[in-house]
Design a protein around this motif. Structure first.
Motif, PDB file in Angstrom:
ATOM      1  N   ILE A   1      51.881  51.399  49.573  1.00 31.97           N
ATOM      2  CA  ILE A   1      51.314  52.672  49.107  1.00 31.97           C
ATOM      3  C   ILE A   1      49.831  52.480  48.808  1.00 31.97           C
ATOM      4  CG2 ILE A   1      51.294  54.302  47.161  1.00 31.97           C
ATOM      5  CD1 ILE A   1      54.433  53.885  47.113  1.00 31.97           C
ATOM      6  N   ALA A   2      49.508  51.401  48.126  1.00 37.43           N
ATOM      7  CA  ALA A   2      48.119  51.130  47.769  1.00 37.43           C
ATOM      8  C   ALA A   2      47.266  50.871  49.013  1.00 37.43           C
ATOM      9  CB  ALA A   2      48.052  49.940  46.810  1.00 37.43           C
ATOM     10  N   ILE A   3      47.760  50.051  49.923  1.00 38.16           N
ATOM     11  CA  ILE A   3      46.998  49.738  51.135  1.00 38.16           C
ATOM     12  C   ILE A   3      46.775  51.006  51.961  1.00 38.16           C
ATOM     13  CG2 ILE A   3      47.026  48.490  53.335  1.00 38.16           C
ATOM     14  CD1 ILE A   3      48.642  46.274  51.806  1.00 38.16           C
ATOM     15  N   LEU A   4      47.821  51.807  52.109  1.00 44.79           N
ATOM     16  CA  LEU A   4      47.680  53.031  52.900  1.00 44.79           C
ATOM     17  C   LEU A   4      46.785  54.055  52.221  1.00 44.79           C
ATOM     18  CD1 LEU A   4      51.298  53.177  54.314  1.00 44.79           C
ATOM     19  CD2 LEU A   4      49.179  52.864  55.637  1.00 44.79           C
ATOM     20  N   SER A   5      46.707  54.015  50.891  1.00 46.00           N
ATOM     21  CA  SER A   5      45.761  54.909  50.209  1.00 46.00           C
ATOM     22  C   SER A   5      44.323  54.519  50.556  1.00 46.00           C
ATOM     23  CB  SER A   5      45.982  54.901  48.692  1.00 46.00           C
ATOM     24  OG  SER A   5      45.421  53.763  48.079  1.00 46.00           O
ATOM     25  N   VAL A   6      44.066  53.230  50.652  1.00 42.61           N
ATOM     26  CA  VAL A   6      42.735  52.760  51.049  1.00 42.61           C
ATOM     27  C   VAL A   6      42.462  53.132  52.503  1.00 42.61           C
ATOM     28  CG1 VAL A   6      41.277  50.729  51.422  1.00 42.61           C
ATOM     29  CG2 VAL A   6      42.716  50.861  49.380  1.00 42.61           C
ATOM     30  N   ALA A   7      43.441  52.910  53.365  1.00 40.01           N
ATOM     31  CA  ALA A   7      43.261  53.231  54.785  1.00 40.01           C
ATOM     32  C   ALA A   7      42.905  54.704  54.969  1.00 40.01           C
ATOM     33  CB  ALA A   7      44.522  52.876  55.563  1.00 40.01           C
ATOM     34  N   ALA A   8      43.570  55.587  54.223  1.00 43.61           N
ATOM     35  CA  ALA A   8      43.300  57.021  54.332  1.00 43.61           C
ATOM     36  C   ALA A   8      41.910  57.355  53.786  1.00 43.61           C
ATOM     37  CB  ALA A   8      44.365  57.828  53.597  1.00 43.61           C
TER      38      ALA A   8
ATOM     39  N   PHE B   1      42.628  50.715  62.041  1.00 44.42           N
ATOM     40  CA  PHE B   1      43.454  49.514  62.157  1.00 44.42           C
ATOM     41  C   PHE B   1      44.380  49.372  60.961  1.00 44.42           C
ATOM     42  CE2 PHE B   1      44.753  45.186  61.549  1.00 44.42           C
ATOM     43  CZ  PHE B   1      45.196  44.834  62.817  1.00 44.42           C
ATOM     44  N   GLU B   2      43.872  49.558  59.750  1.00 42.04           N
ATOM     45  CA  GLU B   2      44.727  49.409  58.574  1.00 42.04           C
ATOM     46  C   GLU B   2      45.823  50.466  58.551  1.00 42.04           C
ATOM     47  OE1 GLU B   2      44.927  46.799  56.955  1.00 42.04           O
ATOM     48  OE2 GLU B   2      42.964  45.885  57.082  1.00 42.04           O
ATOM     49  N   SER B   3      45.516  51.681  58.976  1.00 40.92           N
ATOM     50  CA  SER B   3      46.557  52.714  59.065  1.00 40.92           C
ATOM     51  C   SER B   3      47.627  52.291  60.054  1.00 40.92           C
ATOM     52  CB  SER B   3      45.960  54.060  59.498  1.00 40.92           C
ATOM     53  OG  SER B   3      45.109  54.568  58.505  1.00 40.92           O
ATOM     54  N   TYR B   4      47.205  51.887  61.233  1.00 40.56           N
ATOM     55  CA  TYR B   4      48.129  51.455  62.286  1.00 40.56           C
ATOM     56  C   TYR B   4      49.025  50.309  61.795  1.00 40.56           C
ATOM     57  CZ  TYR B   4      49.083  47.948  65.897  1.00 40.56           C
ATOM     58  OH  TYR B   4      49.660  46.963  66.643  1.00 40.56           O
TER      59      TYR B   4
END
Length: 189
Positions: free
Chosen positions: A80-87, A93-96
């Motif tokens: 959740i935290a990583i995908l919040s940064v990606a968004a 790349f991070e989203s993928y």
């Protein structure tokens, strides 16, 4: 991509050592949800960038390994935290990569779409608090009011607060590298 993708035969000295550390470390164990190397053997994502400056790449990837594999955070909270940064950073790349990991750790398609859209509502109070902290960090919303800080600390605990701050900072650094050097989704995907 704005940097040459270094293949194993192009690596020298500490570049080769870092390459071996990454491909033989915890990221390479078990089922791979996204490729660590491309068809030429070059590292994908931020790891290929790290090879260009191994004296920084080595400690950077070590911090990343600690965040991914040695924290108290649940796998769902971490993703959740990583995908919040990606968004927030529009990092392709991070989203993928982390949508794949997120799905594997139990995030639903609706949750993944919500995170990609810059929002997340969780019934779980820990996940809700983690996302709220990520919002504050991603938006540089400081100082955090005392009442909100106390609420976050009571739901997450001090260890998780520290881990999440480091995680968000680390993934924002990766996103900046990936975005500056135009490292997107691997061509094979």
């Amino acid at each position: 991509m704005r940097l040459v993708a270094l293949t194993p035969d192009q690596l020298v000295g500490s570049q080769h050592d870092l390459y071996e550390q990454i491909i033989s470390g915890p990221r390479s164990a078990g089922h791979q949800l996204f490729p660590l190397t491309d068809g030429t053997g070059a590292l994908t994502g931020p790891f290929g960038i790290m090879l260009h400056v191994p004296d920084i790449g080595r400690p950077l990837q070590e911090v990343g390994a600690a965040i991914r594999y040695r924290t108290s955070l649940s796998a769902r909270v971490r993703e959740i935290a990583i995908l919040s940064v990606a968004a927030t950073t529009s990092c392709a790349f991070e989203s993928y990569a982390h949508e794949r990991v997120g799905r594997a750790v139990g995030l639903t398609q609706f949750e993944l779409e919500s995170l990609a859209g810059g929002r997340f509502e969780a019934a779980d109070p820990v996940e809700a608090a983690a996302y709220r902290l990520c919002e504050l960090l991603n938006q540089d919303r400081f100082p955090v009011e005392d009442a909100e800080f106390q609420s976050l600390r009571s739901r997450l605990g001090e260890t998780a607060l520290i881990e999440l701050v480091v995680l968000v900072g680390y993934y924002r650094t990766l996103a900046q590298l990936l975005n500056l050097f135009e490292v997107g989704v691997p061509a094979e995907e």
